[in-house]
Scaffold this motif. Structure first.
Motif, short mmCIF file in Angstrom:
data_model
loop_
_atom_site.label_atom_id
_atom_site.label_comp_id
_atom_site.label_asym_id
_atom_site.label_seq_id
_atom_site.Cartn_x
_atom_site.Cartn_y
_atom_site.Cartn_z
N ALA A 60 -13.41 -2.53 9.20
CA ALA A 60 -14.10 -2.57 7.92
C ALA A 60 -13.24 -1.93 6.82
CB ALA A 60 -15.45 -1.86 8.03
N THR A 61 -12.58 -0.84 7.15
CA THR A 61 -11.71 -0.17 6.18
C THR A 61 -10.54 -1.08 5.82
OG1 THR A 61 -12.34 2.00 7.05
CG2 THR A 61 -10.30 1.89 5.77
N MET A 62 -9.95 -1.72 6.81
CA MET A 62 -8.83 -2.62 6.55
C MET A 62 -9.27 -3.82 5.72
SD MET A 62 -6.89 -2.47 10.25
CE MET A 62 -5.87 -3.88 9.89
N ALA A 63 -10.46 -4.34 5.98
CA ALA A 63 -10.96 -5.48 5.22
C ALA A 63 -11.15 -5.11 3.75
CB ALA A 63 -12.28 -5.97 5.81
N GLN A 64 -11.69 -3.93 3.49
CA GLN A 64 -11.87 -3.51 2.10
C GLN A 64 -10.51 -3.23 1.45
OE1 GLN A 64 -14.77 -3.61 0.28
NE2 GLN A 64 -13.27 -3.36 -1.36
N ASP A 65 -9.57 -2.69 2.22
CA ASP A 65 -8.21 -2.48 1.70
C ASP A 65 -7.59 -3.81 1.30
OD1 ASP A 65 -8.43 0.26 2.06
OD2 ASP A 65 -7.12 0.32 3.82
N ALA A 66 -7.83 -4.86 2.08
CA ALA A 66 -7.29 -6.18 1.76
C ALA A 66 -7.90 -6.71 0.46
CB ALA A 66 -7.54 -7.15 2.91
N VAL A 67 -9.19 -6.48 0.26
CA VAL A 67 -9.84 -6.88 -0.99
C VAL A 67 -9.20 -6.15 -2.17
CG1 VAL A 67 -12.03 -6.77 -2.28
CG2 VAL A 67 -12.02 -7.53 0.10
N ASP A 68 -9.02 -4.84 -2.00
CA ASP A 68 -8.39 -4.03 -3.05
C ASP A 68 -6.97 -4.52 -3.34
OD1 ASP A 68 -10.71 -2.50 -3.15
OD2 ASP A 68 -9.87 -0.88 -1.94
N PHE A 69 -6.22 -4.84 -2.29
CA PHE A 69 -4.85 -5.31 -2.46
C PHE A 69 -4.82 -6.63 -3.24
CE2 PHE A 69 -1.22 -7.84 -1.05
CZ PHE A 69 -0.17 -7.00 -1.40
N ARG A 70 -5.72 -7.54 -2.90
CA ARG A 70 -5.76 -8.83 -3.61
C ARG A 70 -6.11 -8.62 -5.09
NH1 ARG A 70 -7.75 -10.41 1.37
NH2 ARG A 70 -9.92 -10.23 0.75
N ARG A 71 -7.04 -7.71 -5.38
CA ARG A 71 -7.41 -7.41 -6.76
C ARG A 71 -6.21 -6.84 -7.52
NH1 ARG A 71 -8.28 -2.86 -8.88
NH2 ARG A 71 -8.63 -1.77 -6.93
N GLN A 72 -5.52 -5.89 -6.90
CA GLN A 72 -4.35 -5.29 -7.55
C GLN A 72 -3.23 -6.32 -7.70
OE1 GLN A 72 -3.58 -1.85 -5.11
NE2 GLN A 72 -4.68 -0.53 -6.52
N GLY A 73 -3.03 -7.13 -6.69
CA GLY A 73 -2.00 -8.17 -6.75
C GLY A 73 -2.26 -9.16 -7.87
N ALA A 74 -3.52 -9.53 -8.06
CA ALA A 74 -3.87 -10.44 -9.15
C ALA A 74 -3.57 -9.80 -10.50
CB ALA A 74 -5.35 -10.83 -9.05
N ALA A 75 -3.83 -8.51 -10.62
CA ALA A 75 -3.55 -7.80 -11.87
C ALA A 75 -2.05 -7.73 -12.14
CB ALA A 75 -4.16 -6.40 -11.84
N VAL A 76 -1.27 -7.48 -11.09
CA VAL A 76 0.19 -7.44 -11.25
C VAL A 76 0.69 -8.81 -11.69
CG1 VAL A 76 2.39 -7.17 -10.03
CG2 VAL A 76 0.52 -5.55 -9.60
N ASN A 77 0.23 -9.86 -11.03
CA ASN A 77 0.67 -11.21 -11.39
C ASN A 77 0.27 -11.58 -12.81
OD1 ASN A 77 2.05 -11.90 -9.02
ND2 ASN A 77 0.15 -12.44 -7.99
#
Length: 104
Positions: A60-77
């Motif tokens: 569950a922690t890893m899944a939420q980390d993946a969501v956070d990573f995708r959100r941050q990645g979208a912001a970087v892009n």
């Protein structure tokens, strides 16, 4: 704002029209207190629960980390797309993880 972000901002020489994108970028990549609390809670719970529950908690922690990573990645892009080619090159150089070989 960290010294690294201040240096990046200075090195990019952003135009006035790019400043809003910079603010969005820095907000999106800022440390998330909820994520930090989630990691602390997970670390504290792991020794207290049986293995199947441990695995579920880690997953569950890893899944939420993946969501956070995708959100941050979208912001970087989104920010990166606002940069000129020269600024993109500067961004690439300034954000390369320390110890990485830029020639690879």
């Amino acid at each position: 704002m960290s010294a690294e972000l201040i240096r990046l901002h200075d090195d990019l020489k952003l135009s006035d029209s790019q400043e809003a994108a910079w603010r969005d970028y820095t907000t999106a990549i800022a440390p998330d207190p909820q994520q930090q609390a989630r990691h602390r809670a997970t670390t504290e719970l792991l020794p207290l629960v049986p293995t199947p529950r441990r695995l579920a908690l880690i997953e569950a922690t890893m899944a939420q980390d993946a969501v956070d990573f995708r959100r941050q990645g979208a912001a970087v892009n989104a920010f990166y797309r606002q940069l000129t080619p020269a600024q993109q090159k500067t961004f690439d150089q300034d954000t390369l993880p320390q110890g990485s070989d830029p020639s690879l």
